[in-house]
Design a protein around this motif. Structure first.
Motif, PDB file in Angstrom:
ATOM      1  N   TYR A  31     -71.150 -93.986  45.551  1.00  0.00           N
ATOM      2  CA  TYR A  31     -72.158 -94.355  46.558  1.00  0.00           C
ATOM      3  C   TYR A  31     -73.412 -93.483  46.410  1.00  0.00           C
ATOM      4  O   TYR A  31     -74.534 -93.984  46.402  1.00  0.00           O
ATOM      5  CB  TYR A  31     -71.559 -94.203  47.958  1.00  0.00           C
ATOM      6  N   ARG A  32     -73.226 -92.172  46.273  1.00  0.00           N
ATOM      7  CA  ARG A  32     -74.372 -91.258  46.141  1.00  0.00           C
ATOM      8  C   ARG A  32     -75.164 -91.544  44.865  1.00  0.00           C
ATOM      9  O   ARG A  32     -76.389 -91.528  44.871  1.00  0.00           O
ATOM     10  CB  ARG A  32     -73.888 -89.797  46.113  1.00  0.00           C
ATOM     11  N   TYR A  33     -74.424 -91.792  43.806  1.00  0.00           N
ATOM     12  CA  TYR A  33     -75.072 -92.080  42.522  1.00  0.00           C
ATOM     13  C   TYR A  33     -75.956 -93.328  42.659  1.00  0.00           C
ATOM     14  O   TYR A  33     -77.132 -93.314  42.297  1.00  0.00           O
ATOM     15  CB  TYR A  33     -73.995 -92.286  41.446  1.00  0.00           C
ATOM     16  N   VAL A  34     -75.369 -94.386  43.214  1.00  0.00           N
ATOM     17  CA  VAL A  34     -76.110 -95.638  43.351  1.00  0.00           C
ATOM     18  C   VAL A  34     -77.282 -95.452  44.314  1.00  0.00           C
ATOM     19  O   VAL A  34     -78.400 -95.905  44.044  1.00  0.00           O
ATOM     20  CB  VAL A  34     -75.168 -96.774  43.835  1.00  0.00           C
ATOM     21  N   ALA A  35     -77.032 -94.762  45.430  1.00  0.00           N
ATOM     22  CA  ALA A  35     -78.079 -94.575  46.438  1.00  0.00           C
ATOM     23  C   ALA A  35     -79.278 -93.828  45.849  1.00  0.00           C
ATOM     24  O   ALA A  35     -80.426 -94.186  46.106  1.00  0.00           O
ATOM     25  CB  ALA A  35     -77.519 -93.820  47.636  1.00  0.00           C
ATOM     26  N   LEU A  36     -78.994 -92.798  45.061  1.00  0.00           N
ATOM     27  CA  LEU A  36     -80.099 -92.033  44.465  1.00  0.00           C
ATOM     28  C   LEU A  36     -80.868 -92.887  43.455  1.00  0.00           C
ATOM     29  O   LEU A  36     -82.075 -92.782  43.338  1.00  0.00           O
ATOM     30  CB  LEU A  36     -79.567 -90.762  43.793  1.00  0.00           C
ATOM     31  N   LYS A  37     -80.141 -93.719  42.739  1.00  0.00           N
ATOM     32  CA  LYS A  37     -80.796 -94.527  41.706  1.00  0.00           C
ATOM     33  C   LYS A  37     -81.647 -95.643  42.292  1.00  0.00           C
ATOM     34  O   LYS A  37     -82.700 -95.966  41.766  1.00  0.00           O
ATOM     35  CB  LYS A  37     -79.742 -95.143  40.763  1.00  0.00           C
ATOM     36  N   ILE A  38     -81.157 -96.281  43.392  1.00  0.00           N
ATOM     37  CA  ILE A  38     -81.925 -97.427  43.883  1.00  0.00           C
ATOM     38  C   ILE A  38     -82.609 -97.173  45.224  1.00  0.00           C
ATOM     39  O   ILE A  38     -83.523 -97.916  45.581  1.00  0.00           O
ATOM     40  CB  ILE A  38     -81.068 -98.716  43.952  1.00  0.00           C
ATOM     41  N   GLY A  39     -82.146 -96.139  45.946  1.00  0.00           N
ATOM     42  CA  GLY A  39     -82.862 -95.741  47.165  1.00  0.00           C
ATOM     43  C   GLY A  39     -82.884 -96.753  48.284  1.00  0.00           C
ATOM     44  O   GLY A  39     -83.811 -96.766  49.093  1.00  0.00           O
ATOM     45  N   ASN A  40     -81.893 -97.601  48.332  1.00  0.00           N
ATOM     46  CA  ASN A  40     -81.849 -98.579  49.420  1.00  0.00           C
ATOM     47  C   ASN A  40     -80.421 -98.642  49.956  1.00  0.00           C
ATOM     48  O   ASN A  40     -79.491 -98.961  49.222  1.00  0.00           O
ATOM     49  CB  ASN A  40     -82.287 -99.952  48.875  1.00  0.00           C
ATOM     50  N   LEU A 120     -86.636 -85.255  47.166  1.00  0.00           N
ATOM     51  CA  LEU A 120     -85.841 -85.369  45.941  1.00  0.00           C
ATOM     52  C   LEU A 120     -86.066 -86.717  45.265  1.00  0.00           C
ATOM     53  O   LEU A 120     -86.251 -86.797  44.046  1.00  0.00           O
ATOM     54  CB  LEU A 120     -84.356 -85.166  46.269  1.00  0.00           C
ATOM     55  N   VAL A 121     -86.044 -87.768  46.062  1.00  0.00           N
ATOM     56  CA  VAL A 121     -86.236 -89.108  45.495  1.00  0.00           C
ATOM     57  C   VAL A 121     -87.621 -89.206  44.857  1.00  0.00           C
ATOM     58  O   VAL A 121     -87.765 -89.720  43.744  1.00  0.00           O
ATOM     59  CB  VAL A 121     -86.050 -90.187  46.580  1.00  0.00           C
ATOM     60  N   LEU A 122     -88.632 -88.688  45.574  1.00  0.00           N
ATOM     61  CA  LEU A 122     -89.992 -88.727  45.022  1.00  0.00           C
ATOM     62  C   LEU A 122     -90.076 -87.901  43.742  1.00  0.00           C
ATOM     63  O   LEU A 122     -90.698 -88.308  42.767  1.00  0.00           O
ATOM     64  CB  LEU A 122     -90.995 -88.199  46.055  1.00  0.00           C
ATOM     65  N   ALA A 123     -89.413 -86.741  43.784  1.00  0.00           N
ATOM     66  CA  ALA A 123     -89.448 -85.855  42.613  1.00  0.00           C
ATOM     67  C   ALA A 123     -88.773 -86.507  41.408  1.00  0.00           C
ATOM     68  O   ALA A 123     -89.250 -86.389  40.281  1.00  0.00           O
ATOM     69  CB  ALA A 123     -88.789 -84.525  42.939  1.00  0.00           C
ATOM     70  N   THR A 124     -87.659 -87.214  41.655  1.00  0.00           N
ATOM     71  CA  THR A 124     -86.955 -87.834  40.516  1.00  0.00           C
ATOM     72  C   THR A 124     -87.794 -88.957  39.902  1.00  0.00           C
ATOM     73  O   THR A 124     -87.591 -89.327  38.755  1.00  0.00           O
ATOM     74  CB  THR A 124     -85.562 -88.400  40.910  1.00  0.00           C
ATOM     75  N   LYS A 125     -88.749 -89.470  40.686  1.00  0.00           N
ATOM     76  CA  LYS A 125     -89.647 -90.505  40.135  1.00  0.00           C
ATOM     77  C   LYS A 125     -90.517 -89.951  39.007  1.00  0.00           C
ATOM     78  O   LYS A 125     -91.012 -90.704  38.178  1.00  0.00           O
ATOM     79  CB  LYS A 125     -90.568 -91.047  41.233  1.00  0.00           C
ATOM     80  N   GLN A 126     -90.705 -88.634  39.051  1.00  0.00           N
ATOM     81  CA  GLN A 126     -91.547 -88.018  38.022  1.00  0.00           C
ATOM     82  C   GLN A 126     -90.760 -87.765  36.729  1.00  0.00           C
ATOM     83  O   GLN A 126     -91.330 -87.348  35.725  1.00  0.00           O
ATOM     84  CB  GLN A 126     -92.126 -86.669  38.508  1.00  0.00           C
ATOM     85  N   LEU A 127     -89.463 -87.960  36.775  1.00  0.00           N
ATOM     86  CA  LEU A 127     -88.640 -87.689  35.583  1.00  0.00           C
ATOM     87  C   LEU A 127     -88.605 -88.911  34.671  1.00  0.00           C
ATOM     88  O   LEU A 127     -88.875 -90.033  35.109  1.00  0.00           O
ATOM     89  CB  LEU A 127     -87.203 -87.342  35.997  1.00  0.00           C
ATOM     90  N   THR A 128     -88.214 -88.669  33.434  1.00  0.00           N
ATOM     91  CA  THR A 128     -88.011 -89.809  32.525  1.00  0.00           C
ATOM     92  C   THR A 128     -86.699 -90.494  32.930  1.00  0.00           C
ATOM     93  O   THR A 128     -85.893 -89.915  33.674  1.00  0.00           O
ATOM     94  CB  THR A 128     -87.863 -89.338  31.064  1.00  0.00           C
TER      95      THR A 128
ATOM     96  N   ALA B  49     -81.106 -79.671  45.211  1.00  0.00           N
ATOM     97  CA  ALA B  49     -80.888 -81.094  44.904  1.00  0.00           C
ATOM     98  C   ALA B  49     -79.488 -81.516  45.331  1.00  0.00           C
ATOM     99  O   ALA B  49     -79.284 -82.570  45.935  1.00  0.00           O
ATOM    100  CB  ALA B  49     -81.073 -81.355  43.409  1.00  0.00           C
ATOM    101  N   LYS B  50     -78.539 -80.657  45.048  1.00  0.00           N
ATOM    102  CA  LYS B  50     -77.141 -80.968  45.390  1.00  0.00           C
ATOM    103  C   LYS B  50     -76.981 -81.078  46.905  1.00  0.00           C
ATOM    104  O   LYS B  50     -76.312 -81.989  47.406  1.00  0.00           O
ATOM    105  CB  LYS B  50     -76.253 -79.839  44.835  1.00  0.00           C
ATOM    106  N   GLU B  51     -77.605 -80.146  47.625  1.00  0.00           N
ATOM    107  CA  GLU B  51     -77.487 -80.165  49.091  1.00  0.00           C
ATOM    108  C   GLU B  51     -78.177 -81.398  49.679  1.00  0.00           C
ATOM    109  O   GLU B  51     -77.684 -82.009  50.617  1.00  0.00           O
ATOM    110  CB  GLU B  51     -78.062 -78.880  49.683  1.00  0.00           C
ATOM    111  N   ALA B  52     -79.324 -81.742  49.121  1.00  0.00           N
ATOM    112  CA  ALA B  52     -80.048 -82.923  49.624  1.00  0.00           C
ATOM    113  C   ALA B  52     -79.244 -84.196  49.380  1.00  0.00           C
ATOM    114  O   ALA B  52     -79.370 -85.166  50.115  1.00  0.00           O
ATOM    115  CB  ALA B  52     -81.400 -83.038  48.933  1.00  0.00           C
ATOM    116  N   LEU B  53     -78.398 -84.143  48.361  1.00  0.00           N
ATOM    117  CA  LEU B  53     -77.612 -85.333  48.027  1.00  0.00           C
ATOM    118  C   LEU B  53     -76.297 -85.440  48.790  1.00  0.00           C
ATOM    119  O   LEU B  53     -75.504 -86.343  48.529  1.00  0.00           O
ATOM    120  CB  LEU B  53     -77.311 -85.339  46.528  1.00  0.00           C
TER     121      LEU B  53
END
Lengths: 183, 268
Positions: A31-40, A120-128, B49-53
């Motif tokens: 769930y966390r993996y998917v949530a971080l990837k799609i943000g919805n 975090l979500v905004l920051a990950t947008k800056q990553l490849t 990052a881990k805590e935010a997640l």
């Protein structure tokens, strides 16, 4: 690990209890993996459910040949995220909606936590794309580096290098966001 | 190039210690004083990052998803072949254990019932429990049985904690959690079946519905009482247990608390 192997073998024989144990062990991580990837939130919930349905349908084809069960499961999740993003044809992450935040009763804490996730979500947008995948698998999926390498089909050395560059980029992006907030 | 590779390895080792083993950033930095300046900020970012997640799925989604999963699980079960046991290892095991019981005599199984994880008879105890579960036909019967087995696991945790065996405490805590997960899953499945039966209510009498709900309420009371007693027992042991076992024991208490919460929620 050996216990997980035995659980998977039982699950392949359609042992309900064994599959339920695997489901419980990985549900939050997927769930966390998917949530971080799609943000919805709603989509992440539906997709998490779908990942386990797909896993259940295809577990009999899973083989212990150089790939662990967790890597196999995250690969299913990854493929679904890719399909979803392709269909939506939009950026990988949108702002997380409020209900993704843990149900803490203290509004101040909720606000602080939300800020962290948004940053975090905004920051990950800056990553490849590959850096983002390493962060999602490593920190949201809680996979060790060897498993991340299996999911991504890369060497451990390459994943370690990606992990390093991802954290450096993440840090820069978070610091920049902090500076902007102060100004 | 070689130095970068070395640093990547150090960073990964520290992340593993930080994220998986719960060590502090300072502990990692002490191990690598020469890289501390570069390592420290990166580890702090990773930890943030881990805590935010640390987000949790909503409880109502969790319950809905578990129920949906249970339904899919039952749907994909293959049709049973009459003369084959290959499809169902649980039954194969049940038959094996019954054979062992016949060969070894009831005394062995009876003795195994009270055995602890460090005893050679302990696998017989676990196998016998599986047989009970396999031979219990109703969902609520299995719920009650899993609840009894949780009590056994608590006794075992206390015994192994007294002996200072961290690994066994963790393994048994996982087994305890599995029983509570099964209590919740079976109770949710039963509730789903109950709801489905409301539509063609013609076949189910008011008395049936009353008995079913009464049974759930009774199990809920039993579970509530178990939860309170077992938490007290584990807390008591925590005070006297060797320091080395205390973190594992705390995790076992947390696992038991969360497991009972889920199970009670499912029995609502």
């Amino acid at each position: 690990m050996q216990e997980e192997e035995s659980l998977v073998r039982r699950a392949q024989q359609r042992d309900e209890e064994a599959f339920t144990q695997l489901y419980e062990a990985y549900f939050d991580k997927i769930y966390r993996y998917v949530a971080l990837k799609i943000g919805n939130k709603t989509e992440a919930e539906d997709m998490t459910q779908q990942v386990f349905s797909n896993a259940l349908q295809s577990i009999s084809s899973f083989k212990w040949r150089g790939i662990s069960f967790s890597a196999w499961l995250f690969r299913i999740a990854h493929n679904q995220v890719v399909d979803y993003l392709r269909k939506k044809s939009k950026q990988a992450t949108a702002l997380l909606d409020e209900s993704l935040v843990s149900s803490d009763s203290n509004p101040q804490l909720v606000a602080e936590h939300r800020l962290d996730i948004e940053q975090l979500v905004l920051a990950t947008k800056q990553l490849t794309e590959t850096q983002r995948e390493v962060v999602s698998l490593r920190f949201a999926g809680e996979l060790p580096i060897a498993q991340v390498a299996k999911v991504m089909g890369k060497s451990q050395g390459a994943v370690k290098a990606l992990q390093h560059s991802a954290i450096v980029a993440l840090r820069k992006s978070l610091l920049l966001a902090e500076d902007n907030e102060r100004d | 190039m070689k130095e970068t590779k070395e640093f990547n390895n150090i960073l990964d080792e520290c992340l593993e210690r930080l994220l998986a083993r719960g060590e502090s950033i300072e502990q990692c930095l002490v191990s690598y004083p020469e890289q501390a300046d570069e390592l420290g900020p990166l580890l702090r970012t990773a930890l943030e990052a881990k805590e935010a997640l640390a987000i949790q799925p909503r409880p109502e989604f969790r319950a809905r998803a578990r129920y949906h999963f249970g339904s899919v699980l039952r749907e994909v079960k293959p049709k049973r072949r009459f003369f084959s046991l290959g499809w169902q290892p649980r039954w194969a095991m049940a038959v094996s254990v019954v054979l062992i019981m016949l060969l070894a005599g009831g005394g062995t199984v009876a003795a195994a019932g009270g055995s602890m994880p460090d005893s050679p008879l302990y696998p017989v105890k676990l196998a016998t429990e599986q047989v009970w579960l396999t031979l219990t036909p109703s969902n609520m019967g299995r719920v009650e049985l899993h609840a009894k087995l949780v009590e056994r696991r608590v006794v075992e945790i206390i015994y192994m904690a007294d002996k200072g065996d961290v690994q066994q405490v963790e393994v048994i805590a996982q087994r305890l959690d599995n029983h509570l997960v099964m209590v919740a899953s079976l109770a949710l499945a039963e509730r789903g079946e109950e709801r489905a039966m409301f539509a063609p209510a013609a076949e189910e009498t008011g008395e049936d519905v009353y008995n079913r709900r009464n049974n759930r309420a009774r199990l809920r009371l039993i579970l509530e009482s178990h939860a309170a007693n077992q938490q007290d027992k584990l807390q008591d042991v925590l005070e006297t247990a060797p320091e080395s076992v205390k973190p594992a024991l705390r995790r076992a208490i947390a696992v038991s608390g969360t497991g009972y919460e889920r199970a009670l929620e499912a029995l609502d």
